[in-house]
Design a protein around this motif. Structure first.
Motif, PDB file in Angstrom:
ATOM      1  N   UNK A 197       0.998  -1.228  -0.109  1.00 40.63           N
ATOM      2  CA  UNK A 197       0.159  -0.014   0.090  1.00 40.63           C
ATOM      3  C   UNK A 197       0.772   1.268  -0.048  1.00 40.63           C
ATOM      4  N   UNK A 198       1.923   1.150   0.845  1.00 34.53           N
ATOM      5  CA  UNK A 198       2.981   2.460   0.833  1.00 34.53           C
ATOM      6  C   UNK A 198       3.536   2.568  -0.334  1.00 34.53           C
ATOM      7  N   UNK A 199       3.994   1.456  -1.146  1.00 36.07           N
ATOM      8  CA  UNK A 199       4.654   1.745  -2.356  1.00 36.07           C
ATOM      9  C   UNK A 199       3.560   2.179  -3.442  1.00 36.07           C
ATOM     10  N   UNK A 200       2.254   1.726  -3.587  1.00 35.47           N
ATOM     11  CA  UNK A 200       1.587   2.068  -4.452  1.00 35.47           C
ATOM     12  C   UNK A 200       0.703   3.466  -4.471  1.00 35.47           C
ATOM     13  N   UNK A 201       0.841   3.953  -3.142  1.00 35.32           N
ATOM     14  CA  UNK A 201       0.186   5.183  -2.769  1.00 35.32           C
ATOM     15  C   UNK A 201       1.067   6.478  -3.350  1.00 35.32           C
ATOM     16  N   UNK A 202       2.608   6.283  -3.360  1.00 36.97           N
ATOM     17  CA  UNK A 202       3.294   7.531  -3.525  1.00 36.97           C
ATOM     18  C   UNK A 202       3.035   8.181  -4.884  1.00 36.97           C
ATOM     19  N   UNK A 203       2.947   7.426  -6.067  1.00 38.01           N
ATOM     20  CA  UNK A 203       2.740   8.072  -7.304  1.00 38.01           C
ATOM     21  C   UNK A 203       1.233   8.958  -7.415  1.00 38.01           C
TER      22      UNK A 203
END
Ligand code: NI
Length: 224
Positions: A197-203
């Motif tokens: 979730x943290x990775x997907x949220x950045x962009x």
């Protein structure tokens, strides 16, 4: 082997029957909580759930049903359209029903200063998936659809955002839609609970910032 296949078949049937049920409940929604929101959240939740080692049946059922009883929409529903009665009609065991209901219960955002942290892995997965669909390009589209459906203005520079400290306060807010970016959307990246979730949220988060920059330039009638 036969018993295992029967269980797998039953789960597949339950998922597809639940899809039909959810489509029938959310069919006419114009507030960004329609079937296609559920479709995206389910897909995101399965991706995150797989990476995090969650129970994918619980994740998929909870993702499909997570908005059927949502406080923002429930006023429009008849009482028989609720999650628990649907799960009882599926003949799931009480443990599964309680788990799915508790996952759904923990999904909703309840205000900037209200913690929705959970130790339940399946809940963290569905919560992150639902919140990913609240940010990025889709999140922006849904936010304005929701504001429009509630008669809210787009923006009023005289009304500052408020970081709500209780769910009751948050529910009562009728501020313009741009305020919602500061009261919820921009906070979600740091509230992601799973690694994926943290990775997907950045962009998606970065896209919100880009949108706001452009919005304020155009708001003043500037050409750039
Ligand atoms: Ni949702």
């Amino acid at each position: 082997m036969f018993i295992i296949n029967t269980i797998v078949m039953n789960k597949k049937n339950l998922i597809s029957e639940t899809e039909f049920f959810v489509k029938s409940v959310l069919d006419k929604d114009g507030s960004g909580h329609d079937w296609w929101h559920i479709h995206r959240v389910r897909n995101l939740a399965l991706k995150i759930g797989e990476a995090e080692g969650a129970d994918l049946f619980i994740v998929e059922m909870a993702a499909l049903l997570h908005d059927v009883d949502d406080w923002k929409l429930v006023g429009k529903r008849s009482p028989d359209q609720n999650t628990k009665s649907w799960l009882l009609s599926c003949h799931l065991n009480p443990g599964q029903i309680d788990l799915i209901c508790s996952v759904i219960d923990g999904v909703s955002f309840k205000g900037a200063n209200v913690s929705t942290f959970t130790n339940n892995l399946e809940c963290a997965v569905v919560q992150d998936a639902d919140r990913l669909d609240a940010i990025g390009a889709i999140g922006i589209a849904r936010t304005f659809a929701y504001g429009g459906s509630r008669g809210r203005g787009i923006y009023n520079p005289a009304i500052p955002p408020v970081l709500h400290s209780s769910f009751e306060e948050y529910k009562k807010s009728d501020a313009p839609t741009i305020n919602h970016f500061y009261e919820k959307l921009l906070l979600l990246k740091d509230q992601m609970q799973t690694t994926s979730g943290k990775v997907f949220a950045q962009k998606r988060h970065d896209f919100l910032l880009l949108f706001l920059d452009q919005f304020y330039v155009e708001w003043e009638g500037n050409i750039f």
